[in-house]
Design a protein around this motif. Structure first.
Motif, short mmCIF file in Angstrom:
data_model
loop_
_atom_site.label_atom_id
_atom_site.label_comp_id
_atom_site.label_asym_id
_atom_site.label_seq_id
_atom_site.Cartn_x
_atom_site.Cartn_y
_atom_site.Cartn_z
N ASP A 158 2.99 -10.42 -11.79
CA ASP A 158 3.70 -9.14 -11.65
C ASP A 158 2.72 -8.00 -11.47
N LEU A 159 1.59 -8.07 -12.18
CA LEU A 159 0.59 -7.00 -12.09
C LEU A 159 -0.04 -6.97 -10.71
N SER A 160 -0.39 -8.15 -10.19
CA SER A 160 -1.01 -8.18 -8.86
C SER A 160 -0.02 -7.73 -7.79
N LEU A 161 1.26 -8.01 -8.01
CA LEU A 161 2.28 -7.56 -7.06
C LEU A 161 2.36 -6.05 -7.04
N ILE A 162 2.37 -5.45 -8.20
CA ILE A 162 2.41 -3.98 -8.28
C ILE A 162 1.15 -3.38 -7.69
N CYS A 163 0.00 -4.01 -7.97
CA CYS A 163 -1.26 -3.50 -7.39
C CYS A 163 -1.22 -3.57 -5.87
N CYS A 164 -0.61 -4.64 -5.35
CA CYS A 164 -0.51 -4.79 -3.91
C CYS A 164 0.33 -3.68 -3.29
N LEU A 165 1.37 -3.26 -4.02
CA LEU A 165 2.27 -2.22 -3.52
C LEU A 165 1.85 -0.82 -3.94
N SER A 166 0.88 -0.73 -4.83
CA SER A 166 0.54 0.58 -5.41
C SER A 166 0.04 1.56 -4.36
N TYR A 167 -0.75 1.07 -3.41
CA TYR A 167 -1.27 1.97 -2.36
C TYR A 167 -0.12 2.51 -1.51
N SER A 168 0.83 1.64 -1.18
CA SER A 168 1.99 2.08 -0.41
C SER A 168 2.80 3.11 -1.20
N ILE A 169 2.88 2.90 -2.53
CA ILE A 169 3.61 3.86 -3.36
C ILE A 169 2.90 5.20 -3.37
N VAL A 170 1.55 5.17 -3.39
CA VAL A 170 0.78 6.43 -3.33
C VAL A 170 1.06 7.14 -2.01
N LEU A 171 1.06 6.38 -0.91
CA LEU A 171 1.39 6.98 0.40
C LEU A 171 2.80 7.55 0.40
N MET A 172 3.72 6.81 -0.22
CA MET A 172 5.11 7.25 -0.27
C MET A 172 5.24 8.56 -1.03
N VAL A 173 4.58 8.61 -2.20
CA VAL A 173 4.66 9.83 -3.01
C VAL A 173 4.00 11.00 -2.30
N THR A 174 2.86 10.75 -1.68
CA THR A 174 2.16 11.82 -0.96
C THR A 174 3.00 12.32 0.21
N CYS A 175 3.61 11.38 0.90
CA CYS A 175 4.48 11.75 2.02
C CYS A 175 5.67 12.57 1.54
N THR A 176 6.20 12.19 0.36
CA THR A 176 7.32 12.95 -0.20
C THR A 176 6.90 14.38 -0.54
N VAL A 177 5.69 14.52 -1.08
CA VAL A 177 5.18 15.86 -1.41
C VAL A 177 5.09 16.72 -0.15
N TYR A 178 4.52 16.15 0.91
CA TYR A 178 4.42 16.90 2.17
C TYR A 178 5.80 17.20 2.75
#
Length: 847
Positions: free
Chosen positions: A715-735
């Protein structure tokens, strides 16, 4: 009576002898009357053995054995005083101050050296003498001492014996009981030394051996009251499962026990195992044969030595002058009186003529220990013979190396002897100097025999040889009856012992994932196995995976197929109308990149459901985060471009850098490369592979247990795999939030904003569902479905918000897909800046 006498027989090597020639004397006197059988018979057995050895050309050739025989008078203290003569030759005396009348030193005759001692008879005498002889390292071989404490090789290391210790009879009886499969018996003993010591030995040996429990230990009083034996039978029935009864009792007590059992109508219930006091005697079972049927008894193996009978019955006063006590024996045996100078003959006694003959004029029966006396002398002779062969090879007579004989070396040779004794049985010693026990085992049988009686069913010689086929029980039954506290447990059950009674137990089923390791323990199966239905072993746990036909897979696959079809339709439409204003205005290059990411997001569903393998696992790692990274990298690049354009417009009319399509693609690929780099590092550190998770589906019922085949992605490696995409998602939401006031006629900020808001809601719902099912037995199925559905919904939101409206216009309203009047970048920015105050006051809706 001859007291303090020493019977000397000359020889090259002298052996000592200790015999109870006389009984213990009355108060104040060391010796009493002569003991014909235990004294004279045994002593003559030693002389007979010496004659046989000295006349044997094969045993100790050219060496004559002599003897120095002492009378112990059946008293340990007197025997100790007498035995000091054996060690005189070893005691150094200081004669330096002694001179003859002429001033010369005296010539003192050195006493003959005794190299070994045969005896004693009573255990108390042997114990006393052994303590002295061991100090001077003189080996000792007893022919009758059976006390168990003499087996202590630390205290009596120079003591050996050719008779078995008393403990062997008890050991034989323990072996018989265990051979019949009994583990729960009672003991019954006559009050007194014989019965009580026998039962004590039996209990001690049974405790040491283990696996045998004493239900009750009862004692028969010396003077039993009326009804005493009925009470004993009643008490034995309190533990009725203990049908085996070990009995050390005299003949009268045995008979009365059988009578009481018959009165209680318990014929055939009790299974007796009797000691040598019962043996093969008829008197204890007379008129009680039906109760005694099946009784197993034990009797020491003995033999009468025919050669000794011929020797002893031929002894007379004329030919046996070497025995200094023989004349006294003659007088007592024939009840006559010998004439001696100066001694008046009693007129009441007849005069001995010398013509009397043993076994003619008096009754004669060979004493029971004669065999063992002869064997003891022969054991010493064989040890000396082996020593002579080793130390004096080829020498005639005693050589220098055997003069004197070293006691400890002789002891080693004694302990190594192994020869056939006078009765044809082997003579040997164990490490404690004990001879093997030899017993005949009988069973009283009535059925299927011509004459009811005792039948030999086995022997015991240090180990039991029991012929089970020859045994039969009450009514002729050949099945050995049970005498157990608890019966064996069923397969898959372990024994839970009853406290304090190791032969009694309750049976407990091995539960959960345990199987029966042995009769006492349950063991948990290895993590990849589960117990068999009868819980006697483990079997492999079935392996499962998410199947295509599973309900958990059908819904995600259906959504993914719809998404792929919709994405393909959008891509085909964009390619078909690639040069139309709407397609160009949407940023063709980034749109194709973004649509590729959406397509990959839908595609990952099939990889998540496909059977895990190294290739599938590798593509899961690669595409799980890559599709989202591509999608949100493109969206972030778009929102960032819009934000920078209008932020730059507030400061300058010149456009910002890196807003061209080529720059946008470069930025997007740079953002994507971070995800790719992380995945490749992951590949290098932990190569993709499959695992079988046996903990995920391990319910309380092992029949439902399954091993889940899946990729090595926690589960941890799965979240780590998606974590960068989540960062992009959050950053995109901010913009998207920052760019929400940009005129909708100019940009895609608002659709992107709505896309990101909705996507965040989807993923916020995903987190509790994903982690909230971590303890569920359906964890893999729920989490896989949740993940794939969430990703498909995210992709559908992006596809629906950003491209479906455009496709709708392109397909159904082509009139709107026309070029509008161009406005310069400067004009657009200036118009936006001029309207900023109204945006702040009224909001973008009314401006």
């Amino acid at each position: 009576m001859i007291i303090n006498a020493v019977n000397r027989i000359p020889g090259d090597i002298t052996l000592g002898g200790l015999f109870p020639i006389h009984a213990r004397g009355p108060h104040g006197l060391p010796c009493g009357e002569i003991k014909k059988e235990k004294g004279i018979h045994r002593m003559e057995a030693m002389l007979y053995a010496l004659d046989q050895i000295n006349s044997d050309p094969e045993l100790l050739p050219n060496i004559t054995l002599g003897a120095r025989i002492l009378d112990t008078c059946s008293r340990d203290t007197y025997a100790l005083e007498q035995s000091l003569t054996f060690v005189q030759a070893l005691i150094q005396k200081d004669t330096s101050d002694i001179r003859c009348s002429n001033g010369e030193p005296p010539i003192i005759r050195k006493p003959e050296r005794v190299i070994g001692v045969i005896g004693a008879s009573a255990s108390s005498v042997s114990i006393m003498v052994a303590n002295v002889l061991r100090l001077f390292e003189i080996p000792q071989i007893s022919y009758a001492s059976t006390a168990p404490e003499l087996s202590d090789n630390n205290r009596y290391d120079f003591f050996s014996r050719v008779v078995p210790p008393d403990s062997y009879q008890a050991q034989a009886m323990v072996d018989i009981v265990k051979a019949m499969g009994w583990n729960y018996v009672s003991t019954l003993a006559s009050e007194g030394s014989y019965g009580e010591s026998g039962v004590d030995s039996f209990q001690q040996i049974s405790r040491e051996a283990g696996g045998l429990c004493i239900a009750q230990s009862l004692k028969i009083p010396r003077e039993p009251k009326p009804g005493e034996f009925d009470k004993i039978i009643k008490r034995l029935m309190e533990t009725s499962n203990a049908r085996g009864v070990i009995i050390f009792a005299n003949e009268d007590d045995i008979k009365r026990v059988l009578e009481a059992a018959k009165r209680a109508n318990l014929t055939g219930h009790f299974l007796f195992v009797g000691s040598d006091s019962w043996g093969a005697k008829s008197s204890p079972i007379l008129d009680q044969e039906d109760v005694a049927e099946g009784a197993v008894t034990i009797l020491p193996k003995r033999a009468s030595i025919e050669g000794f009978d011929q020797y002893f019955t031929s002894r007379s006063l004329e030919n046996n002058r070497r025995n200094i006590w023989f004349a006294e024996f003659w007088e007592d045996d024939f009840r006559c009186k010998l004439t001696r100078p100066g001694i008046k003959i009693d007129s009441e006694k007849k005069k001995c003529t010398g013509e009397e003959r043993i076994n003619r004029d008096t009754a004669y029966e060979q004493e029971g220990k004669v065999q063992f006396v002869i064997d003891a002398v022969y054991a010493m002779a064989h040890a000396l013979h082996s020593m002579h062969l080793d130390l004096c090879p080829g020498a005639m007579g005693v050589c220098d190396k055997m003069d004197p004989v070293e006691g400890r070396l002789l002891l080693n040779y004694i302990r190594s002897v192994n020869f056939n004794g006078s009765a044809g049985t082997g003579v040997l010693f164990n490490e404690n100097g004990d001879a093997p026990g030899r017993y005949d085992i009988f069973q009283y049988q009535m059925s299927n025999t011509t004459i009811p009686g005792y039948r030999v069913i086995g022997q015991w010689t240090n180990n039991l040889r029991l012929n089970m086929e020859e045994m039969q029980w009450s009514g002729g039954d050949r099945q050995i009856p049970d005498s157990v506290c608890s019966f064996p447990c069923n397969p898959g059950e372990r024994k839970k012992m009853v406290k304090g009674v190791p032969c009694c137990w309750h049976c407990e089923l091995c539960d959960g994932y345990q199987y029966q390791l042995d009769e006492m323990n349950c063991e948990t199966c290895p993590f990849n196995m589960r117990p068999t239905p009868n819980r006697t072993s483990c079997r492999s746990t079935p392996i499962i995976k998410l199947e295509w036909h599973s309900p958990w897979a059908i819904i995600p696959v259906f959504l993914a197929i719809l998404g792929i079809l919709a994405t393909s339709f959008v891509v085909i439409t964009f390619i078909r109308f690639n040069d139309t204003p709407i397609v160009r205005a949407s940023g063709r290059e980034l749109s194709y990149v973004l649509l590729t990411g959406i397509f990959l997001i839908y595609l990952i569903t099939f990889l998540m459901i496909a059977e895990p393998g190294a290739v599938v696992c590798a593509f899961r790692r690669l595409l799980l985060g890559l599709g989202m990274a591509i999608t949100y990298s493109a969206m972030l690049t778009k929102t960032n471009r819009i934000y920078r354009i209008f932020e730059q417009g507030k400061k300058s009319v010149s456009p910002p850098k890196f807003i061209s399509p080529t720059s946008q693609l470069a930025i997007t690929f740079i953002l994507m490369s971070v995800q790719l780099l992380g995945v490749f590092v992951w590949f290098a550190v932990i190569p993709p592979h499959t695992i079988i998770d046996y903990e995920e589906q391990r319910p309380p019922n092992p029949e439902m247990a399954r091993g889940v085949l899946k990729c090595d992605m926690s589960d941890l490696s799965l979240i780590c795999c998606l974590s960068y995409s989540i960062v992009l998602m959050v950053t995109c939401t901010v913009y998207a939030v920052k760019s929400r006031g940009v005129p909708e006629t100019f940009n895609e900020a608002k659709p992107i904003g709505f896309t990101m808001y909705t996507t965040c809601i989807v993923w916020l719902a995903f987190v509790p569902i994903f982690f909230g099912t971590a303890q569920s037995t359906e964890k893999m199925f729920i989490q896989t479905t949740t993940l794939t559905v969430s990703m498909s919904l995210s992709a559908s939101v992006s596809l629906g918000m950003l491209y479906i409206p455009k496709v709708y216009v392109i397909i159904f309203h082509p009139e709107q897909n026309v070029q509008k009047r161009k406005r310069s970048f400067k004009a657009v920015v200036q118009a936006f800046i001029s309207l900023q105050p109204y945006y702040r006051v009224f909001g973008a809706k009314y401006c």
